[in-house]
Design a protein around this motif. Sequence first.
Motif, PDB file in Angstrom:
ATOM      1  N   ALA A 139     -17.844  17.782  31.090  1.00  0.00           N
ATOM      2  CA  ALA A 139     -16.550  17.955  31.750  1.00  0.00           C
ATOM      3  C   ALA A 139     -15.471  17.108  31.071  1.00  0.00           C
ATOM      4  CB  ALA A 139     -16.663  17.579  33.223  1.00  0.00           C
ATOM      5  N   TYR A 140     -15.822  15.901  30.667  1.00  0.00           N
ATOM      6  CA  TYR A 140     -14.855  15.030  29.986  1.00  0.00           C
ATOM      7  C   TYR A 140     -14.452  15.621  28.639  1.00  0.00           C
ATOM      8  CZ  TYR A 140     -12.791  10.856  27.911  1.00  0.00           C
ATOM      9  OH  TYR A 140     -11.932   9.975  27.301  1.00  0.00           O
ATOM     10  N   SER A 141     -15.422  16.187  27.940  1.00  0.00           N
ATOM     11  CA  SER A 141     -15.121  16.808  26.653  1.00  0.00           C
ATOM     12  C   SER A 141     -14.186  18.004  26.826  1.00  0.00           C
ATOM     13  CB  SER A 141     -16.423  17.251  25.979  1.00  0.00           C
ATOM     14  OG  SER A 141     -16.166  17.921  24.769  1.00  0.00           O
ATOM     15  N   ILE A 142     -14.442  18.805  27.850  1.00  0.00           N
ATOM     16  CA  ILE A 142     -13.582  19.965  28.114  1.00  0.00           C
ATOM     17  C   ILE A 142     -12.174  19.513  28.471  1.00  0.00           C
ATOM     18  CG2 ILE A 142     -13.203  21.893  29.705  1.00  0.00           C
ATOM     19  CD1 ILE A 142     -16.258  22.153  29.887  1.00  0.00           C
ATOM     20  N   ALA A 143     -12.071  18.474  29.312  1.00  0.00           N
ATOM     21  CA  ALA A 143     -10.758  18.010  29.771  1.00  0.00           C
ATOM     22  C   ALA A 143      -9.959  17.349  28.659  1.00  0.00           C
ATOM     23  CB  ALA A 143     -10.941  17.031  30.939  1.00  0.00           C
TER      24      ALA A 143
ATOM     25  N   ALA B 278     -15.551   3.429  26.549  1.00  0.00           N
ATOM     26  CA  ALA B 278     -14.315   3.714  27.282  1.00  0.00           C
ATOM     27  C   ALA B 278     -14.561   4.742  28.384  1.00  0.00           C
ATOM     28  CB  ALA B 278     -13.245   4.211  26.318  1.00  0.00           C
ATOM     29  N   PHE B 279     -15.402   5.730  28.076  1.00  0.00           N
ATOM     30  CA  PHE B 279     -15.729   6.749  29.076  1.00  0.00           C
ATOM     31  C   PHE B 279     -16.492   6.141  30.249  1.00  0.00           C
ATOM     32  CE2 PHE B 279     -19.072   9.807  30.463  1.00  0.00           C
ATOM     33  CZ  PHE B 279     -18.244  10.685  31.152  1.00  0.00           C
ATOM     34  N   VAL B 280     -17.474   5.291  29.938  1.00  0.00           N
ATOM     35  CA  VAL B 280     -18.312   4.706  30.984  1.00  0.00           C
ATOM     36  C   VAL B 280     -17.561   3.644  31.770  1.00  0.00           C
ATOM     37  CG1 VAL B 280     -20.409   3.372  31.423  1.00  0.00           C
ATOM     38  CG2 VAL B 280     -20.437   5.217  29.738  1.00  0.00           C
ATOM     39  N   SER B 281     -16.776   2.816  31.092  1.00  0.00           N
ATOM     40  CA  SER B 281     -16.154   1.656  31.737  1.00  0.00           C
ATOM     41  C   SER B 281     -14.794   1.958  32.357  1.00  0.00           C
ATOM     42  CB  SER B 281     -16.007   0.511  30.723  1.00  0.00           C
ATOM     43  OG  SER B 281     -17.253   0.155  30.170  1.00  0.00           O
ATOM     44  N   VAL B 282     -14.102   2.971  31.847  1.00  0.00           N
ATOM     45  CA  VAL B 282     -12.744   3.243  32.323  1.00  0.00           C
ATOM     46  C   VAL B 282     -12.670   4.544  33.113  1.00  0.00           C
ATOM     47  CG1 VAL B 282     -10.356   3.642  31.614  1.00  0.00           C
ATOM     48  CG2 VAL B 282     -11.756   1.963  30.386  1.00  0.00           C
ATOM     49  N   VAL B 283     -13.192   5.622  32.509  1.00  0.00           N
ATOM     50  CA  VAL B 283     -13.004   6.944  33.112  1.00  0.00           C
ATOM     51  C   VAL B 283     -13.881   7.133  34.350  1.00  0.00           C
ATOM     52  CG1 VAL B 283     -13.197   9.429  32.713  1.00  0.00           C
ATOM     53  CG2 VAL B 283     -12.331   7.930  30.902  1.00  0.00           C
ATOM     54  N   LEU B 284     -15.161   6.818  34.245  1.00  0.00           N
ATOM     55  CA  LEU B 284     -16.072   7.059  35.365  1.00  0.00           C
ATOM     56  C   LEU B 284     -15.703   6.278  36.625  1.00  0.00           C
ATOM     57  CD1 LEU B 284     -19.595   7.367  33.692  1.00  0.00           C
ATOM     58  CD2 LEU B 284     -17.991   9.165  34.359  1.00  0.00           C
ATOM     59  N   PRO B 285     -15.353   4.985  36.536  1.00  0.00           N
ATOM     60  CA  PRO B 285     -14.955   4.277  37.771  1.00  0.00           C
ATOM     61  C   PRO B 285     -13.741   4.880  38.461  1.00  0.00           C
ATOM     62  CG  PRO B 285     -15.481   2.699  36.056  1.00  0.00           C
ATOM     63  CD  PRO B 285     -15.464   4.049  35.394  1.00  0.00           C
TER      64      PRO B 285
END
Length: 282
Positions: free
Chosen positions: A102-106, A189-196
């Motif tokens: 989903a992150y890749s698509i967005a 960045a995906f794990v620490s910033v986007v997911l929270p």
Amino acid sequence: MASVSTTRSRRRSRRILVNVLYAIAMIAVVFFMLTPFLWMVLNAFKSPLQIIKLPPELIFEPTMRNFQNVFGTQNFMRYITNSLIIGAGCTLVGLLIGLPAAYSIARFGQNRLAIVILMARMVPGITFLVPLFIIFRTLGLIDTYTSLILTHMLVGLPFIVWVMVPFFESIPRELTEAAVVDGASAVRAFVSVVLPLSGPGIVTAAILSFVFSWNNFMFSIVLASSRTRTVPVAIYNFISYAQIDWGGLMAAAVVITLPVLVLAIVTQRYVIRGLTAGAIKG
């Protein structure tokens, strides 16, 4: 002044009438939706003769014999455990695959990938049933948790992706770019910033994916047997060639419905927030 007062009075009367009609319509809809569930609960506490009696009895002496049959004779706890394992596995694996997708698509506008995932959700599940059965039989995975988790993901994974795409699109790219500038990798960045920042969406996707897996019937009836049978399939234990155990059937249906109902009541505000947050952020 009299005409103004009359106009206000008419508007007030119309508003009251509209509110009354709306309340009546809502009561009718709720009654229509809850009646089958209430009827199921009542019959779960009736004896076989009371269930088929006409006119039906609304006041009766309840019995727990049907639930004793469900948990004693039919060993329903084993089927509930199977459903919990398969639902949790489907949800966890779906999140591990679906969140990065989903992150890749967005972020990168991979519309073709999004369309492929959407098509997998729109195509009837029975289309995949025979090919998957042949594949799993060849691999020796029939009647295993692995095969059921993978097949249930055909429903859960596309839903996770399409729920999470609006969340990831609503998160400003400057946040991840700032993390990369500070030395973080794209994955970190995906794990620490986007997911929270996407917590409500993740919770919503996880809950609904689990519910879809819990209610899945088609794949379980073909790919599972006595060892991995799930609760929707276990309902068939109360249906035989000669008769149908309506009391046990109703009690089993209550047992199946109750966990999902409690989960929906407890998490409804999170689900509503999760389904709407992606559309109003940014």
